[in-house]
Design a protein around this motif. Structure first.
Motif, PDB file in Angstrom:
ATOM      1  N   ILE A 174       8.341  92.858  72.092  1.00 39.00           N
ATOM      2  CA  ILE A 174       7.805  92.887  73.455  1.00 39.00           C
ATOM      3  C   ILE A 174       8.571  91.916  74.345  1.00 39.00           C
ATOM      4  O   ILE A 174       8.881  92.212  75.513  1.00 39.00           O
ATOM      5  CB  ILE A 174       6.299  92.554  73.459  1.00 39.00           C
ATOM      6  CG1 ILE A 174       5.533  93.578  72.617  1.00 39.00           C
ATOM      7  CG2 ILE A 174       5.746  92.547  74.890  1.00 39.00           C
ATOM      8  CD1 ILE A 174       4.088  93.186  72.327  1.00 39.00           C
ATOM      9  N   LEU A 191      10.483  92.447  77.892  1.00 39.83           N
ATOM     10  CA  LEU A 191      10.186  91.656  79.090  1.00 39.83           C
ATOM     11  C   LEU A 191      11.432  90.990  79.651  1.00 39.83           C
ATOM     12  O   LEU A 191      11.616  90.921  80.873  1.00 39.83           O
ATOM     13  CB  LEU A 191       9.123  90.602  78.777  1.00 39.83           C
ATOM     14  CG  LEU A 191       7.678  91.089  78.715  1.00 39.83           C
ATOM     15  CD1 LEU A 191       6.751  89.937  78.328  1.00 39.83           C
ATOM     16  CD2 LEU A 191       7.234  91.691  80.040  1.00 39.83           C
ATOM     17  N   HIS A 237       6.057  93.714  85.676  1.00 42.31           N
ATOM     18  CA  HIS A 237       5.415  94.943  85.217  1.00 42.31           C
ATOM     19  C   HIS A 237       3.997  95.073  85.761  1.00 42.31           C
ATOM     20  O   HIS A 237       3.573  96.151  86.178  1.00 42.31           O
ATOM     21  CB  HIS A 237       5.396  94.980  83.684  1.00 42.31           C
ATOM     22  CG  HIS A 237       4.880  96.267  83.122  1.00 42.31           C
ATOM     23  ND1 HIS A 237       3.527  96.523  82.983  1.00 42.31           N
ATOM     24  CD2 HIS A 237       5.516  97.374  82.670  1.00 42.31           C
ATOM     25  CE1 HIS A 237       3.368  97.722  82.468  1.00 42.31           C
ATOM     26  NE2 HIS A 237       4.549  98.261  82.265  1.00 42.31           N
ATOM     27  N   ILE A 272       0.881  94.746  81.552  1.00 42.66           N
ATOM     28  CA  ILE A 272       1.214  94.638  80.138  1.00 42.66           C
ATOM     29  C   ILE A 272      -0.079  94.677  79.323  1.00 42.66           C
ATOM     30  O   ILE A 272      -0.962  93.839  79.500  1.00 42.66           O
ATOM     31  CB  ILE A 272       1.984  93.334  79.838  1.00 42.66           C
ATOM     32  CG1 ILE A 272       3.314  93.321  80.602  1.00 42.66           C
ATOM     33  CG2 ILE A 272       2.215  93.163  78.342  1.00 42.66           C
ATOM     34  CD1 ILE A 272       4.293  94.380  80.175  1.00 42.66           C
ATOM     35  N   LYS A 273      -0.197  95.664  78.462  1.00 45.29           N
ATOM     36  CA  LYS A 273      -1.352  95.816  77.582  1.00 45.29           C
ATOM     37  C   LYS A 273      -0.940  96.740  76.435  1.00 45.29           C
ATOM     38  O   LYS A 273       0.076  97.442  76.541  1.00 45.29           O
ATOM     39  CB  LYS A 273      -2.544  96.401  78.343  1.00 45.29           C
ATOM     40  CG  LYS A 273      -2.292  97.762  78.971  1.00 45.29           C
ATOM     41  CD  LYS A 273      -3.514  98.245  79.735  1.00 45.29           C
ATOM     42  CE  LYS A 273      -3.257  99.605  80.399  1.00 45.29           C
ATOM     43  NZ  LYS A 273      -4.455 100.089  81.135  1.00 45.29           N
ATOM     44  N   ASN A 305       0.221 100.315  77.077  1.00 46.58           N
ATOM     45  CA  ASN A 305       1.486 100.511  77.788  1.00 46.58           C
ATOM     46  C   ASN A 305       2.691 100.028  76.986  1.00 46.58           C
ATOM     47  O   ASN A 305       3.783  99.864  77.531  1.00 46.58           O
ATOM     48  CB  ASN A 305       1.453  99.792  79.142  1.00 46.58           C
ATOM     49  CG  ASN A 305       0.542 100.500  80.128  1.00 46.58           C
ATOM     50  OD1 ASN A 305       0.245 101.685  79.976  1.00 46.58           O
ATOM     51  ND2 ASN A 305       0.093  99.784  81.143  1.00 46.58           N
ATOM     52  N   ILE A 306       2.468  99.800  75.704  1.00 45.55           N
ATOM     53  CA  ILE A 306       3.557  99.413  74.809  1.00 45.55           C
ATOM     54  C   ILE A 306       3.682 100.526  73.763  1.00 45.55           C
ATOM     55  O   ILE A 306       2.777 100.730  72.950  1.00 45.55           O
ATOM     56  CB  ILE A 306       3.276  98.064  74.140  1.00 45.55           C
ATOM     57  CG1 ILE A 306       3.140  96.971  75.217  1.00 45.55           C
ATOM     58  CG2 ILE A 306       4.390  97.700  73.151  1.00 45.55           C
ATOM     59  CD1 ILE A 306       2.626  95.650  74.694  1.00 45.55           C
ATOM     60  N   ILE A 312       8.220  98.633  76.210  1.00 48.57           N
ATOM     61  CA  ILE A 312       7.287  98.644  77.330  1.00 48.57           C
ATOM     62  C   ILE A 312       7.491  99.905  78.153  1.00 48.57           C
ATOM     63  O   ILE A 312       8.617 100.330  78.402  1.00 48.57           O
ATOM     64  CB  ILE A 312       7.475  97.383  78.197  1.00 48.57           C
ATOM     65  CG1 ILE A 312       7.043  96.142  77.405  1.00 48.57           C
ATOM     66  CG2 ILE A 312       6.674  97.481  79.491  1.00 48.57           C
ATOM     67  CD1 ILE A 312       7.342  94.840  78.106  1.00 48.57           C
ATOM     68  N   TYR A 323      -6.294  91.534  80.735  1.00 48.76           N
ATOM     69  CA  TYR A 323      -4.944  90.975  80.655  1.00 48.76           C
ATOM     70  C   TYR A 323      -4.481  90.361  81.972  1.00 48.76           C
ATOM     71  O   TYR A 323      -3.334  89.957  82.099  1.00 48.76           O
ATOM     72  CB  TYR A 323      -3.968  92.087  80.218  1.00 48.76           C
ATOM     73  CG  TYR A 323      -4.389  92.732  78.914  1.00 48.76           C
ATOM     74  CD1 TYR A 323      -4.002  92.207  77.693  1.00 48.76           C
ATOM     75  CD2 TYR A 323      -5.235  93.850  78.907  1.00 48.76           C
ATOM     76  CE1 TYR A 323      -4.413  92.784  76.499  1.00 48.76           C
ATOM     77  CE2 TYR A 323      -5.657  94.427  77.718  1.00 48.76           C
ATOM     78  CZ  TYR A 323      -5.250  93.887  76.521  1.00 48.76           C
ATOM     79  OH  TYR A 323      -5.669  94.445  75.336  1.00 48.76           O
ATOM     80  N   ASP A 335       3.327  88.396  83.786  1.00 47.01           N
ATOM     81  CA  ASP A 335       3.502  89.188  82.567  1.00 47.01           C
ATOM     82  C   ASP A 335       3.425  88.316  81.316  1.00 47.01           C
ATOM     83  O   ASP A 335       3.050  88.797  80.239  1.00 47.01           O
ATOM     84  CB  ASP A 335       4.850  89.908  82.592  1.00 47.01           C
ATOM     85  CG  ASP A 335       4.902  91.050  83.598  1.00 47.01           C
ATOM     86  OD1 ASP A 335       3.828  91.541  84.006  1.00 47.01           O
ATOM     87  OD2 ASP A 335       6.021  91.461  83.967  1.00 47.01           O
ATOM     88  N   SER A 388      -0.166  87.945  80.334  1.00 45.50           N
ATOM     89  CA  SER A 388      -0.589  89.200  79.720  1.00 45.50           C
ATOM     90  C   SER A 388      -0.041  89.331  78.305  1.00 45.50           C
ATOM     91  O   SER A 388      -0.736  89.831  77.402  1.00 45.50           O
ATOM     92  CB  SER A 388      -0.130  90.389  80.574  1.00 45.50           C
ATOM     93  OG  SER A 388      -0.661  90.310  81.887  1.00 45.50           O
ATOM     94  N   LEU A 389       1.199  88.898  78.090  1.00 47.66           N
ATOM     95  CA  LEU A 389       1.779  88.904  76.744  1.00 47.66           C
ATOM     96  C   LEU A 389       0.927  88.084  75.785  1.00 47.66           C
ATOM     97  O   LEU A 389       0.634  88.521  74.662  1.00 47.66           O
ATOM     98  CB  LEU A 389       3.203  88.347  76.779  1.00 47.66           C
ATOM     99  CG  LEU A 389       3.829  88.028  75.416  1.00 47.66           C
ATOM    100  CD1 LEU A 389       4.062  89.297  74.606  1.00 47.66           C
ATOM    101  CD2 LEU A 389       5.119  87.235  75.590  1.00 47.66           C
TER     102      LEU A 389
END
Length: 301
Positions: A114, A118, A128, A131-132, A135-136, A152, A179, A196, A199-200
């Motif tokens: 991830i 990013l 982005h 990010i969740k 969505n990966i 992503i 997130y 982001d 969220s990561l």
């Protein structure tokens, strides 16, 4: 405008806020994903196309193959062609293996993947903003020494770094509540790549625990307004599991800072020992992943 003479839609893969996703089949037998929306509702898909073209052809990002407008039963549709993720998304992976990633080693490997994505996005000046795990996407690949790779996807909410949030909207950050970083509930702010990173950190927690980031005393996930209240009016932080390794706790500490200026960048986080190539271990689980979810490798368009 296209007539769909060289491709067709197959099974329905999912539905989002801006259209539906189908499996596309080219007449030569290759497969790809098709995001479809009525032309008058396609602004977000067109925006996603522009962002993907700006990022360029990168192995860390879901690939863009083209677009086409079709006319079906007198209605115009916009179709965005993307790389097909035969393994689904990260949330599907987590659910398939019991609701959480069973070992911390794979969490480290996935986190590294991830981060690679990013770094690519942020280097192009893009935030982005959503990010969740959903969505990966998970692709067939041997690049990381295992059978899958995370990339992503879904850039419908993405913004340019330093772009001002809409002042007319009370909470302009349109991501997913679990997130959302604390600064996203401020009345005035700019979109920054540090968003982001928060969220990561939340995604890493979900992989490790399998639980919602924000839960009540009864263990049930909080709703959007309750989460916004926590972010806006308290200093409460997501709980870092005691059973996590010390390097994992330290890594999350670099991501989950309420002050965005104190969060490490994606590029800097790549050098953290938690995700350094020398620490990526215990990936046997990943090698068994395709069998666990019952999918086969497929050719991409």
């Amino acid at each position: 405008m296209g007539s769909r003479s060289t491709w067709s839609r197959s099974k329905h893969l999912g539905k989002g806020s801006y259209g539906s996703v189908f499996l596309g089949l080219h007449k030569n037998g290759t497969m790809f994903a098709v995001k479809t929306a009525k032309l008058e509702n396609s602004n977000s898909l067109v925006k996603e196309k522009k962002i993907l073209k700006h990022i360029g052809n990168s192995p860390e990002i879901v690939r863009y193959y083209g677009d086409e407008i079709t006319i079906e039963k007198g209605i115009q549709y916009y179709n965005l062609f993307l790389e097909y993720a035969s393994y689904g998304d990260l949330l599907k992976l987590i659910n398939k293996v019991g609701g959480r990633i069973p070992k911390e080693g794979p969490v480290q490997v996935f986190t590294r993947m991830i981060l690679d994505s990013l770094c690519c996005i942020h280097a192009k000046g893009i935030v982005h903003c959503d990010i969740k795990p959903e969505n990966i996407l998970v692709f067939s690949s041997d690049r990381y020494g295992c059978r899958c790779q995370l990339k992503i996807a879904d850039f419908g909410l993405a913004k340019e770094a330093s772009e001002a949030a809409l002042e007319s909207k009370k909470y302009a950050f349109c991501g997913t509540p679990d997130y959302m970083p604390p600064e996203s509930v401020a009345l005035f702010y700019k979109y920054e790549t540090s968003m982001d990173i928060w969220s990561l950190g939340c995604v890493v927690l979900v992989m490790f625990t399998g639980k919602s980031i924000w839960s009540g005393t009864d263990g049930k996930p909080l709703d959007r307004e309750e989460i916004i209240q926590i972010l806006a009016s308290t200093e409460t932080m997501p709980e870092i599991p005691k059973e996590m390794s010390e390097t994992g706790k330290d890594f999350l500490g670099k991501c989950l800072q309420r002050d965005p200026s104190k969060r490490w960048s994606a590029q800097k986080l790549l050098d953290h020992p938690y995700v350094s190539p020398f620490s990526l271990r215990n990936i046997e689980f990943l090698k068994e992943y395709p069998t666990a979810v019952g999918v086969k490798r497929s050719r991409s368009y």
